[in-house]
Motif scaffolding. Structure first.
Motif, mmCIF file in Angstrom:
data_model
loop_
_atom_site.group_PDB
_atom_site.id
_atom_site.type_symbol
_atom_site.label_atom_id
_atom_site.label_comp_id
_atom_site.label_asym_id
_atom_site.label_seq_id
_atom_site.Cartn_x
_atom_site.Cartn_y
_atom_site.Cartn_z
ATOM 1 N N VAL A 130 17.642 -1.747 14.131
ATOM 2 C CA VAL A 130 16.475 -2.156 13.364
ATOM 3 C C VAL A 130 15.242 -1.337 13.724
ATOM 4 C CG1 VAL A 130 14.928 -4.064 12.832
ATOM 5 C CG2 VAL A 130 17.366 -4.470 13.008
ATOM 6 N N SER A 131 15.009 -1.061 14.992
ATOM 7 C CA SER A 131 13.818 -0.292 15.366
ATOM 8 C C SER A 131 13.898 1.126 14.807
ATOM 9 C CB SER A 131 13.645 -0.257 16.887
ATOM 10 O OG SER A 131 14.765 0.359 17.501
ATOM 11 N N HIS A 132 15.097 1.680 14.716
ATOM 12 C CA HIS A 132 15.268 3.000 14.099
ATOM 13 C C HIS A 132 14.984 2.916 12.602
ATOM 14 C CE1 HIS A 132 16.942 6.911 13.056
ATOM 15 N NE2 HIS A 132 17.725 6.318 12.182
ATOM 16 N N ALA A 133 15.494 1.867 11.962
ATOM 17 C CA ALA A 133 15.269 1.686 10.527
ATOM 18 C C ALA A 133 13.791 1.530 10.216
ATOM 19 C CB ALA A 133 16.053 0.472 10.022
ATOM 20 N N ALA A 134 13.030 0.980 11.170
ATOM 21 C CA ALA A 134 11.600 0.743 10.947
ATOM 22 C C ALA A 134 10.794 2.029 10.890
ATOM 23 C CB ALA A 134 11.038 -0.160 12.047
ATOM 24 N N ARG A 135 11.435 3.180 11.062
ATOM 25 C CA ARG A 135 10.738 4.454 10.860
ATOM 26 C C ARG A 135 10.178 4.503 9.437
ATOM 27 N NH1 ARG A 135 10.045 9.385 13.095
ATOM 28 N NH2 ARG A 135 10.245 11.239 11.784
ATOM 29 N N LEU A 136 10.872 3.866 8.500
ATOM 30 C CA LEU A 136 10.345 3.674 7.151
ATOM 31 C C LEU A 136 10.780 2.295 6.687
ATOM 32 C CD1 LEU A 136 8.819 4.994 4.705
ATOM 33 C CD2 LEU A 136 11.093 5.372 3.735
ATOM 34 N N SER A 137 9.839 1.486 6.244
ATOM 35 C CA SER A 137 10.179 0.152 5.763
ATOM 36 C C SER A 137 9.453 -0.140 4.461
ATOM 37 C CB SER A 137 9.828 -0.912 6.816
ATOM 38 O OG SER A 137 8.461 -0.847 7.164
ATOM 39 N N VAL A 138 10.016 -1.072 3.709
ATOM 40 C CA VAL A 138 9.381 -1.539 2.475
ATOM 41 C C VAL A 138 8.693 -2.862 2.797
ATOM 42 C CG1 VAL A 138 9.702 -2.239 0.084
ATOM 43 C CG2 VAL A 138 11.109 -0.398 1.045
ATOM 44 N N ALA A 139 7.406 -2.930 2.543
ATOM 45 C CA ALA A 139 6.608 -4.085 2.934
ATOM 46 C C ALA A 139 7.076 -5.359 2.237
ATOM 47 C CB ALA A 139 5.135 -3.835 2.603
ATOM 48 N N THR B 193 11.977 -9.491 3.415
ATOM 49 C CA THR B 193 11.925 -10.534 2.401
ATOM 50 C C THR B 193 10.482 -10.757 1.968
ATOM 51 O OG1 THR B 193 11.532 -12.354 3.955
ATOM 52 C CG2 THR B 193 13.827 -11.733 3.551
ATOM 53 N N GLU B 194 10.310 -11.517 0.901
ATOM 54 C CA GLU B 194 9.009 -12.105 0.641
ATOM 55 C C GLU B 194 8.699 -13.062 1.798
ATOM 56 O OE1 GLU B 194 8.815 -13.415 -3.782
ATOM 57 O OE2 GLU B 194 10.917 -13.518 -3.204
ATOM 58 N N MET B 195 7.424 -13.375 1.982
ATOM 59 C CA MET B 195 7.082 -14.330 3.030
ATOM 60 C C MET B 195 7.658 -15.703 2.695
ATOM 61 S SD MET B 195 3.399 -15.675 4.446
ATOM 62 C CE MET B 195 3.128 -16.632 2.945
ATOM 63 N N VAL B 196 8.288 -16.304 3.696
ATOM 64 C CA VAL B 196 8.806 -17.666 3.594
ATOM 65 C C VAL B 196 8.055 -18.500 4.630
ATOM 66 C CG1 VAL B 196 10.826 -19.162 3.809
ATOM 67 C CG2 VAL B 196 11.080 -16.827 2.899
ATOM 68 N N ILE C 91 5.674 1.036 3.512
ATOM 69 C CA ILE C 91 5.136 1.311 2.181
ATOM 70 C C ILE C 91 5.363 0.093 1.300
ATOM 71 C CG2 ILE C 91 5.195 2.848 0.189
ATOM 72 C CD1 ILE C 91 6.202 5.052 1.945
ATOM 73 N N GLY C 92 4.333 -0.283 0.540
ATOM 74 C CA GLY C 92 4.428 -1.451 -0.316
ATOM 75 C C GLY C 92 4.550 -1.111 -1.779
ATOM 76 N N ARG C 93 3.413 -1.122 -2.485
ATOM 77 C CA ARG C 93 3.441 -0.999 -3.942
ATOM 78 C C ARG C 93 4.077 0.290 -4.439
ATOM 79 N NH1 ARG C 93 -2.737 -2.057 -4.703
ATOM 80 N NH2 ARG C 93 -2.677 -1.464 -2.504
ATOM 81 N N ALA C 94 3.863 1.394 -3.742
ATOM 82 C CA ALA C 94 4.452 2.662 -4.195
ATOM 83 C C ALA C 94 5.975 2.602 -4.157
ATOM 84 C CB ALA C 94 3.945 3.820 -3.337
ATOM 85 N N ALA C 95 6.520 1.954 -3.136
ATOM 86 C CA ALA C 95 7.977 1.840 -3.048
ATOM 87 C C ALA C 95 8.526 0.967 -4.162
ATOM 88 C CB ALA C 95 8.371 1.264 -1.689
ATOM 89 N N TYR C 96 7.727 0.028 -4.627
ATOM 90 C CA TYR C 96 8.176 -0.850 -5.710
ATOM 91 C C TYR C 96 8.054 -0.158 -7.068
ATOM 92 C CZ TYR C 96 8.857 -5.017 -8.551
ATOM 93 O OH TYR C 96 9.347 -5.929 -9.458
ATOM 94 N N HIS C 97 6.922 0.477 -7.313
ATOM 95 C CA HIS C 97 6.672 1.072 -8.628
ATOM 96 C C HIS C 97 7.324 2.436 -8.803
ATOM 97 C CE1 HIS C 97 4.083 -2.107 -9.921
ATOM 98 N NE2 HIS C 97 3.230 -1.934 -8.935
ATOM 99 N N GLN C 98 7.565 3.155 -7.710
ATOM 100 C CA GLN C 98 8.246 4.454 -7.772
ATOM 101 C C GLN C 98 9.380 4.494 -6.752
ATOM 102 O OE1 GLN C 98 4.522 6.160 -6.757
ATOM 103 N NE2 GLN C 98 3.908 4.710 -8.327
#
Length: 347
Positions: A14-23, A48-51, A240-247
């Motif tokens: 997981v820490s390696h994967a966190a090099r890039l994450s989707v918010a 996930t979305e916040m729970v 990255i948040g919105r950019a990862a979603y829209h593009q």
């Protein structure tokens, strides 16, 4: 206990994967969105979305934890401020198979403030540390924090290092820092994503001051090239948040080779759509609606020939009675036609 051991073993990358994450993004990063994002990148960390912890512990809303095995590595973001309740929610999340439990200390919405969690907790680092310690005591997966650089009239240069020192003292080693203040009065949640100025140098400074912490930067990152520049500045990760979603193709489709040095799953977004079709068919067979998935696919061809027509076909047709895989194939044919037309025009 064997299940917990399996979860712990699974959490190692997981820490390696966190090099890039989707918010984590409300109403966006649901399980269908995450499945598509995982097709595009085998490496990036998904959230996930916040729970909220009350929803799980008091409301028993376990359906919010539904996810596909293919989504891993995937983190559950929790919202709350009661240590014992968060501990129980974290235990439930870990037993559901999530690879990480993340505490939201960044959301500025009125609903979050009234519940005394989210960005308002930047004022209570001791409570955040207590919450994290309680969660860590009952799970074998990493407990992490997503925070802001401060709220309202706080001075980030003073608040952020004190926050990191206090919370890391409870054993948290990984933070995602949204490099903006949150203004809890006077700005809407949407405005809080854009109006407060970004302070990337402060996050760089925190990495120099806390070299043993894994720090990811969040906020305003619009391209993969920008993400790589932040990594070159010494940060451990970029969220990255919105950019990862829209593009999604521009960000995630190229992420594995450029960020992780791994092979890209697909060379063309057309192929990723084809790979989504069995998942779509299964969802429809279980009584789901096409629009629940297709809304997350609208940006796949952003900036490419046929992108507008792709969006139109899906947007106008997905909610019609009987809409299914055939509509996606129709939209794909429209994109292929637009590509052929663009090639002809270049001759």
């Amino acid at each position: 206990m064997q299940k917990n051991k399996d979860i712990k073993d699974k959490a190692k990358p997981v820490s390696h994967a966190a090099r890039l994450s989707v918010a984590p993004m409300m109403d966006w990063t649901d399980r269908h969105c995450r499945f598509m994002h995982r097709l595009l990148s085998r490496e990036a960390l998904l959230y996930t979305e916040m729970v909220t912890s009350p929803a799980l512990v008091r409301g028993r809303a376990f359906h919010l934890l539904t996810h596909s095995p293919e989504e891993h590595p995937v983190a559950l973001q929790l919202g709350g401020s009661d240590p014992s309740e968060l501990a129980e929610a974290a235990r439930i999340g870990a037993e559901a198979g999530y690879d990480e439990i993340n505490l939201n200390v960044g959301c500025p919405s009125d609903r979050v403030q009234s519940g005394t969690f989210g960005a308002v907790l930047m004022r209570q680092p001791d409570l955040v540390a207590e919450c994290c310690a309680a969660m860590q005591a009952v799970v074998d997966v990493p407990v992490t924090v997503k925070c802001r650089i401060g709220v309202d009239d706080q001075e980030p240069q003073e608040v952020l290092p004190a926050f990191l020192e206090t919370v890391s003292g409870a054993g948290v080693t990984r933070f995602s820092i949204h490099a903006r203040k949150a203004w809890l009065k006077g700005l809407s949640p949407k405005e809080n994503r854009d109006i407060p100025p970004l302070d990337y140098p402060l996050v760089y400074e925190m990495k120099r001051n806390f070299p043993d912490l894994h720090l990811s930067l969040n906020g305003g990152v619009g391209t993969l090239e920008e993400a790589l520049k932040h990594l070159e500045m010494g940060l451990d990760g970029v969220m990255i948040g919105r950019a990862a979603y829209h593009q999604p193709w521009d960000i995630l489709g190229a992420a594995d080779p450029l960020v992780f040095g791994a092979e890209a799953p697909f060379a063309d977004p057309l192929d990723s759509v084809e790979a989504m079709l069995p998942y779509v068919a299964q969802h429809l067979g279980e009584g789901g609606k096409l629009g629940q998935i297709s809304k997350h696919m609208l940006g796949l061809f952003a900036g490419q020939p046929g992108a507008r027509l792709w969006r139109r076909v899906l947007s106008e047709g997905a909610h019609k009675e009987g809409a299914g895989v055939a509509l996606i194939k129709e939209a794909l044919d429209v994109v292929r036609g637009a590509r052929e037309g663009a090639l002809e025009a270049q001759k």
